[in-house]
Design a protein around this motif. Structure first.
Motif, PDB file in Angstrom:
ATOM      1  N   GLN A   1      31.072  38.834  37.698  1.00 27.89           N
ATOM      2  CA  GLN A   1      31.711  39.871  38.485  1.00 27.89           C
ATOM      3  C   GLN A   1      31.292  39.776  39.946  1.00 27.89           C
ATOM      4  O   GLN A   1      30.177  39.379  40.248  1.00 27.89           O
ATOM      5  N   THR A   2      32.180  40.174  40.822  1.00 33.18           N
ATOM      6  CA  THR A   2      31.869  40.270  42.237  1.00 33.18           C
ATOM      7  C   THR A   2      32.117  41.706  42.665  1.00 33.18           C
ATOM      8  O   THR A   2      32.636  42.514  41.906  1.00 33.18           O
ATOM      9  N   GLY A   3      31.775  42.024  43.894  1.00 35.16           N
ATOM     10  CA  GLY A   3      32.002  43.365  44.408  1.00 35.16           C
ATOM     11  C   GLY A   3      31.169  44.402  43.676  1.00 35.16           C
ATOM     12  O   GLY A   3      30.101  44.100  43.139  1.00 35.16           O
ATOM     13  N   TRP A   4      31.665  45.641  43.659  1.00 30.52           N
ATOM     14  CA  TRP A   4      30.918  46.739  43.024  1.00 30.52           C
ATOM     15  C   TRP A   4      30.643  46.477  41.535  1.00 30.52           C
ATOM     16  O   TRP A   4      29.527  46.688  41.074  1.00 30.52           O
TER      17      TRP A   4
ATOM     18  N   LEU B   1      27.741  44.057  41.338  1.00 30.30           N
ATOM     19  CA  LEU B   1      26.497  44.698  41.775  1.00 30.30           C
ATOM     20  C   LEU B   1      26.001  45.664  40.722  1.00 30.30           C
ATOM     21  O   LEU B   1      24.806  45.711  40.404  1.00 30.30           O
ATOM     22  N   ARG B   2      26.915  46.424  40.130  1.00 35.60           N
ATOM     23  CA  ARG B   2      26.542  47.375  39.084  1.00 35.60           C
ATOM     24  C   ARG B   2      25.925  46.651  37.881  1.00 35.60           C
ATOM     25  O   ARG B   2      24.910  47.086  37.346  1.00 35.60           O
TER      26      ARG B   2
ATOM     27  N   TYR C   1      32.486  46.693  32.550  1.00 36.93           N
ATOM     28  CA  TYR C   1      31.635  46.289  33.669  1.00 36.93           C
ATOM     29  C   TYR C   1      31.338  44.794  33.749  1.00 36.93           C
ATOM     30  O   TYR C   1      30.690  44.359  34.692  1.00 36.93           O
TER      31      TYR C   1
END
Length: 167
Positions: free
Chosen positions: A13-16, A19-20, A57
């Motif tokens: 994953q990238t972005g929020w 990060l999450r 997520y």
């Protein structure tokens, strides 16, 4: 090098959301320096289907499972995760098939893979804050986006490939 992209890269994953996911793993690293997880390969022999989930997520379809909490056995964690992620209850003890070092999560994470053939499902799993989608899929028609690690585990079980030490 051939220049081909790392097949695992498409599932990062990238972005929020990325990060999450990294913050989530960092939190557990602080709480549990050595992490232990379980995954369940829920197999319906009568339909030749496996149960897969897609989290909200992280990308990709994968086997249900999660972290082992303090004071929990691997089987207790597996039973809890199957109910949470699939409304699936064990009808007999699951079979531990392999243990894997999950270096993609951290340098201290290990995952136990269980085969489950005796189970019941109280109803389809509806989407929630953690699970975007879930369902049974024929082994020869897995959904697009099934993660490479999930495909490796299926090949190890159903094609008698040697179990990798790595998730």
């Amino acid at each position: 090098m051939s220049g081909a992209a790392d097949p695992e890269e498409a599932f990062r994953q990238t972005g929020w959301p990325g990060l999450r996911a990294r913050l989530f793993h960092f939190y557990f690293l602080l709480r549990r320096p050595m992490t232990l997880g379980v995954r369940g390969l829920v197999y319906d022999r009568s339909t030749n289907c496996v149960f897969l989930i897609r989290h909200t997520y992280v990308p990709g379809w994968q086997l249900p499972g999660g972290g082992v909490e303090a004071g929990e056995t691997l089987e207790e964690a597996l039973a809890r995760e199957l109910v949470e992620e699939g409304n699936i209850a064990l009808s007999a003890p699951p079979v531990l098939k392999s243990m894997h070092f999950n270096r993609r999560s951290s340098n201290r994470d290990h995952v136990g893979l269980y085969l489950i053939e005796a189970f019941s499902q109280s109803g389809p799993k509806l989407p929630d804050h953690e699970i975007a989608e879930a369902g049974f899929f024929p082994l020869d028609r897995l959904p697009e986006g099934t993660t490479p690690a999930t495909r490796r585990r299926l090949a190890e079980i159903f094609e008698s490939r040697p179990a990798s030490a790595y998730w």
